[in-house]
Design a protein around this motif. Sequence first.
Motif, PDB file in Angstrom:
ATOM      1  N   PHE A 101       0.823  -1.210   0.000  1.00  0.00           N
ATOM      2  CA  PHE A 101       0.000   0.000   0.000  1.00  0.00           C
ATOM      3  C   PHE A 101       0.854   1.255   0.000  1.00  0.00           C
ATOM      4  CE2 PHE A 101      -2.510   3.480   1.588  1.00  0.00           C
ATOM      5  CZ  PHE A 101      -3.678   3.349   0.856  1.00  0.00           C
ATOM      6  N   GLN A 102       1.950   1.226   0.723  1.00  0.00           N
ATOM      7  CA  GLN A 102       2.776   2.432   0.832  1.00  0.00           C
ATOM      8  C   GLN A 102       3.431   2.807  -0.496  1.00  0.00           C
ATOM      9  OE1 GLN A 102       4.560   0.819   4.691  1.00  0.00           O
ATOM     10  NE2 GLN A 102       4.829   3.012   4.959  1.00  0.00           N
ATOM     11  N   LEU A 103       3.508   1.834  -1.401  1.00  0.00           N
ATOM     12  CA  LEU A 103       4.117   2.098  -2.711  1.00  0.00           C
ATOM     13  C   LEU A 103       3.088   2.294  -3.812  1.00  0.00           C
ATOM     14  CD1 LEU A 103       6.890  -0.656  -2.749  1.00  0.00           C
ATOM     15  CD2 LEU A 103       7.237   1.802  -2.567  1.00  0.00           C
ATOM     16  N   HIS A 108      -0.397  -9.271   5.887  1.00  0.00           N
ATOM     17  CA  HIS A 108      -1.171  -8.124   6.395  1.00  0.00           C
ATOM     18  C   HIS A 108      -0.202  -7.024   6.844  1.00  0.00           C
ATOM     19  CE1 HIS A 108      -3.411  -5.735   9.369  1.00  0.00           C
ATOM     20  NE2 HIS A 108      -4.492  -6.101   8.729  1.00  0.00           N
ATOM     21  N   HIS A 109      -0.216  -5.912   6.123  1.00  0.00           N
ATOM     22  CA  HIS A 109       0.632  -4.780   6.519  1.00  0.00           C
ATOM     23  C   HIS A 109      -0.278  -3.558   6.644  1.00  0.00           C
ATOM     24  CE1 HIS A 109       4.952  -3.168   6.539  1.00  0.00           C
ATOM     25  NE2 HIS A 109       4.179  -2.146   6.874  1.00  0.00           N
ATOM     26  N   PHE A 110      -1.018  -3.527   7.708  1.00  0.00           N
ATOM     27  CA  PHE A 110      -1.893  -2.409   8.140  1.00  0.00           C
ATOM     28  C   PHE A 110      -3.196  -2.229   7.364  1.00  0.00           C
ATOM     29  CE2 PHE A 110       1.906   0.278   9.975  1.00  0.00           C
ATOM     30  CZ  PHE A 110       2.073  -0.672  10.966  1.00  0.00           C
ATOM     31  N   PHE A 133       1.455 -11.005  10.180  1.00  0.00           N
ATOM     32  CA  PHE A 133       1.048  -9.627  10.493  1.00  0.00           C
ATOM     33  C   PHE A 133       2.273  -8.748  10.690  1.00  0.00           C
ATOM     34  CE2 PHE A 133      -2.624 -12.064  11.697  1.00  0.00           C
ATOM     35  CZ  PHE A 133      -3.678 -11.270  11.268  1.00  0.00           C
ATOM     36  N   ASN A 134       2.239  -7.583  10.050  1.00  0.00           N
ATOM     37  CA  ASN A 134       3.234  -6.576  10.366  1.00  0.00           C
ATOM     38  C   ASN A 134       2.747  -5.770  11.565  1.00  0.00           C
ATOM     39  OD1 ASN A 134       5.618  -4.845   9.645  1.00  0.00           O
ATOM     40  ND2 ASN A 134       3.996  -3.303   9.654  1.00  0.00           N
ATOM     41  N   GLU A 135       3.559  -5.717  12.589  1.00  0.00           N
ATOM     42  CA  GLU A 135       3.317  -4.890  13.760  1.00  0.00           C
ATOM     43  C   GLU A 135       1.879  -4.963  14.273  1.00  0.00           C
ATOM     44  OE1 GLU A 135       4.871  -0.980  12.928  1.00  0.00           O
ATOM     45  OE2 GLU A 135       6.901  -1.746  12.735  1.00  0.00           O
ATOM     46  N   PRO A 136       1.463  -6.159  14.708  1.00  0.00           N
ATOM     47  CA  PRO A 136       0.087  -6.273  15.202  1.00  0.00           C
ATOM     48  C   PRO A 136      -0.224  -5.305  16.336  1.00  0.00           C
ATOM     49  CG  PRO A 136       1.389  -8.267  15.672  1.00  0.00           C
ATOM     50  CD  PRO A 136       2.188  -7.432  14.733  1.00  0.00           C
ATOM     51  N   TYR A 160      12.921  -2.437  14.168  1.00  0.00           N
ATOM     52  CA  TYR A 160      13.481  -1.544  15.194  1.00  0.00           C
ATOM     53  C   TYR A 160      13.816  -0.181  14.601  1.00  0.00           C
ATOM     54  CZ  TYR A 160      16.473   0.779  18.481  1.00  0.00           C
ATOM     55  OH  TYR A 160      16.992   1.734  19.325  1.00  0.00           O
ATOM     56  N   TYR A 161      13.363   0.860  15.272  1.00  0.00           N
ATOM     57  CA  TYR A 161      13.631   2.220  14.793  1.00  0.00           C
ATOM     58  C   TYR A 161      14.221   3.169  15.828  1.00  0.00           C
ATOM     59  CZ  TYR A 161      11.135   1.132  10.499  1.00  0.00           C
ATOM     60  OH  TYR A 161      10.776   0.586   9.300  1.00  0.00           O
ATOM     61  N   THR A 162      13.719   3.116  17.082  1.00  0.00           N
ATOM     62  CA  THR A 162      14.033   4.246  17.958  1.00  0.00           C
ATOM     63  C   THR A 162      13.860   3.924  19.441  1.00  0.00           C
ATOM     64  OG1 THR A 162      13.555   6.622  18.245  1.00  0.00           O
ATOM     65  CG2 THR A 162      11.662   5.197  17.947  1.00  0.00           C
ATOM     66  N   GLY A 174      11.413  13.265  13.624  1.00  0.00           N
ATOM     67  CA  GLY A 174      11.599  13.534  15.047  1.00  0.00           C
ATOM     68  C   GLY A 174      11.987  12.348  15.908  1.00  0.00           C
ATOM     69  N   TRP A 175      12.252  11.180  15.318  1.00  0.00           N
ATOM     70  CA  TRP A 175      12.590  10.012  16.132  1.00  0.00           C
ATOM     71  C   TRP A 175      14.059  10.064  16.537  1.00  0.00           C
ATOM     72  CZ3 TRP A 175      10.080   5.446  12.880  1.00  0.00           C
ATOM     73  CH2 TRP A 175       8.698   5.659  12.822  1.00  0.00           C
ATOM     74  N   GLU A 176      14.345   9.565  17.747  1.00  0.00           N
ATOM     75  CA  GLU A 176      15.737   9.533  18.193  1.00  0.00           C
ATOM     76  C   GLU A 176      16.512   8.421  17.476  1.00  0.00           C
ATOM     77  OE1 GLU A 176      16.418   8.335  22.279  1.00  0.00           O
ATOM     78  OE2 GLU A 176      18.546   8.856  22.169  1.00  0.00           O
ATOM     79  N   THR A 209      13.472  -7.357  10.476  1.00  0.00           N
ATOM     80  CA  THR A 209      12.589  -7.267   9.313  1.00  0.00           C
ATOM     81  C   THR A 209      12.388  -5.825   8.850  1.00  0.00           C
ATOM     82  OG1 THR A 209      10.923  -7.727  11.018  1.00  0.00           O
ATOM     83  CG2 THR A 209      11.309  -9.435   9.387  1.00  0.00           C
ATOM     84  N   GLU A 210      12.768  -4.849   9.689  1.00  0.00           N
ATOM     85  CA  GLU A 210      12.766  -3.438   9.285  1.00  0.00           C
ATOM     86  C   GLU A 210      13.724  -2.652  10.170  1.00  0.00           C
ATOM     87  OE1 GLU A 210       9.029  -1.280   9.226  1.00  0.00           O
ATOM     88  OE2 GLU A 210       7.984  -3.022   8.416  1.00  0.00           O
ATOM     89  N   ASN A 211      14.473  -1.750   9.533  1.00  0.00           N
ATOM     90  CA  ASN A 211      15.272  -0.770  10.252  1.00  0.00           C
ATOM     91  C   ASN A 211      15.601   0.317   9.235  1.00  0.00           C
ATOM     92  OD1 ASN A 211      18.627  -0.180  10.967  1.00  0.00           O
ATOM     93  ND2 ASN A 211      17.076   0.223  12.483  1.00  0.00           N
ATOM     94  N   TYR A 253       4.714   6.371   0.838  1.00  0.00           N
ATOM     95  CA  TYR A 253       3.703   7.001   1.691  1.00  0.00           C
ATOM     96  C   TYR A 253       3.915   6.508   3.113  1.00  0.00           C
ATOM     97  CZ  TYR A 253      -0.813   7.456   3.980  1.00  0.00           C
ATOM     98  OH  TYR A 253      -1.796   7.735   4.884  1.00  0.00           O
ATOM     99  N   GLU A 254       4.110   7.443   4.021  1.00  0.00           N
ATOM    100  CA  GLU A 254       4.330   7.052   5.416  1.00  0.00           C
ATOM    101  C   GLU A 254       3.048   7.381   6.195  1.00  0.00           C
ATOM    102  OE1 GLU A 254       6.590   5.398   7.069  1.00  0.00           O
ATOM    103  OE2 GLU A 254       5.758   5.899   9.028  1.00  0.00           O
ATOM    104  N   TRP A 255       2.454   6.355   6.734  1.00  0.00           N
ATOM    105  CA  TRP A 255       1.096   6.376   7.296  1.00  0.00           C
ATOM    106  C   TRP A 255       0.648   7.691   7.934  1.00  0.00           C
ATOM    107  CZ3 TRP A 255      -0.657   2.119   5.245  1.00  0.00           C
ATOM    108  CH2 TRP A 255       0.220   1.060   5.064  1.00  0.00           C
ATOM    109  N   LEU A 256       1.382   8.124   8.952  1.00  0.00           N
ATOM    110  CA  LEU A 256       0.904   9.298   9.675  1.00  0.00           C
ATOM    111  C   LEU A 256       1.615  10.564   9.225  1.00  0.00           C
ATOM    112  CD1 LEU A 256       0.574   7.747  13.255  1.00  0.00           C
ATOM    113  CD2 LEU A 256      -1.140   7.850  11.441  1.00  0.00           C
TER     114      LEU A 256
HETATM  115  C1  GAL Z   1       6.957   0.568  10.520  1.00  0.00           C
HETATM  116  C2  GAL Z   1       5.970   0.105   9.478  1.00  0.00           C
HETATM  117  C3  GAL Z   1       6.315   0.522   8.100  1.00  0.00           C
HETATM  118  C4  GAL Z   1       6.921   1.893   7.994  1.00  0.00           C
HETATM  119  C5  GAL Z   1       7.965   2.122   9.057  1.00  0.00           C
HETATM  120  C6  GAL Z   1       8.535   3.517   9.125  1.00  0.00           C
HETATM  121  O1  GAL Z   1       6.348   0.699  11.750  1.00  0.00           O
HETATM  122  O2  GAL Z   1       5.892  -1.297   9.483  1.00  0.00           O
HETATM  123  O3  GAL Z   1       5.164   0.383   7.324  1.00  0.00           O
HETATM  124  O4  GAL Z   1       5.976   2.854   7.913  1.00  0.00           O
HETATM  125  O5  GAL Z   1       7.445   1.835  10.322  1.00  0.00           O
HETATM  126  O6  GAL Z   1       7.760   4.342   9.909  1.00  0.00           O
END
Ligand code: GAL
Length: 423
Positions: free
Chosen positions: A26-28, A114-116, A157-160, A280-282, A312-314, A337-339, A382-385
């Motif tokens: 969806f994001q693409l 399922h990704h959101f 599921f992505n990030e249930p 993992y992001y922050t 704004g994420w650390e 699976t994501e960074n 497209y970044e959700w929020l």
């Molecule tokens: C994750 C999500 C991705 C992407 C990423 C960056 O939480 O699975 O779809 O948006 O964050 O914010």
Amino acid sequence: MHSIKEQKNNNVFPPDFQWGVATSAFQLEGSPNADWTTWDPVLGDFPQITNHYDEFREDLKLLKDLGANSYRFSLEWSRIQPRPDTWDYEAIAHYQEIIDILRAYNIEPMVTLHHFTHPRWFLERSPWHRTTSIEKFLRYTEMMVSTLKNVRYWITFNEPYVVLIGGYLDGCMPPGLKDVPRSLVALKNIFTCHGKAYDIIHNYVPDARVSVAHNMSVFAPWKNWNPLDRLLKKSANYFYNHSIINAFQTGIFIVKFPFSRPVEIEVPIKDKLDFFGVNYYTRIHLRFNPFKKMGVELRYLDREGHGLTNIGWEVHPRGLAKVLRYASRLNLPLIITENGIASHDTEQKVKFMKQHVDVVERCLKNGLDVRGYYYWTLIDNYEWLQGLDARFGLYRVDFKTLKRSPTSAATYYAYLIQSRSRI
Ligand code: GAL
């Protein structure tokens, strides 16, 4: 040229380490039938987002140019099943073509079911807090697993937890509810689906590798001296990082909201994992604030000087080691699976990637069973929020012309993959 010094030799990455990139459909590519399409007004002007649905062959070439040996992508359920009784076989063939191209490039596909996003009809008739959601999701799962060929790695599921918090507690994602009792029913139904989908996938693909992609975070008290901030940190850590691991070990979710009694929810997921997918992001700082929702205020603070991202994420690389160590109590292979990082400054992106891959390297040296690293993400999306300006991509997208151009992070990732794949 990169200003960053590289260490050579002593390569600890195993030859079959999965060097990947992660995306979501969806994001693409958007989708006319998805719940998010009408949820976010930004999408009214950019319904096809990057037009990846038509340009996927070119985008997969970009992936190949990086030298990646794995690719995590999702199926857009609302394209595949636009109405409850309609399967779109062309859409299914489209995703099969992606898999076939990947195989031809020697790239291992990892498919997220399922990704959101959901088909609109699903949210209207059988949202996650209704029991019928289970049967609907499993029908879709079985259709996918029985039809798509040559997929071994599956993410159900992505990030249930994000689906539950965003959709049922905070209300910032569809279905937009703020309803604790329903969130608990939705949790039970989503994880019941995971457990049953795990069995369905293994029925069709005996050597399948199945997981969720769970976002793990590091939490810290806003003010270390404040016992309430410290209590919040403990609760958040328990919920986010511990409760899911515990549920995969015992089949019971223990949900403890601060200042209320714990709730136990039985779910059929004990041992229904072949690896554990960690996004993992922050790091998040927490403060008790009675005027905020559920008494919690959260902030991203640049406490160690690694900086904040464009959203704004650390940047907190050593947090990756912390969550991986924690997840290793599952005694399963771990895959990141994501960074990734949202940044307009590609040197910042390069630095972020180097710092996090260095952490993975240290984890391997310390004996953690990490099998893969998937950078989020291939091209800006497209970044959700945050709409269209979050810029997580290795390739930059001009949303007016849809032209893709490499950033130095793409060059750097290709270099990293090549140098770390050396035996
Ligand atoms: C994750 C999500 C991705 C992407 C990423 C960056 O939480 O699975 O779809 O948006 O964050 O914010």
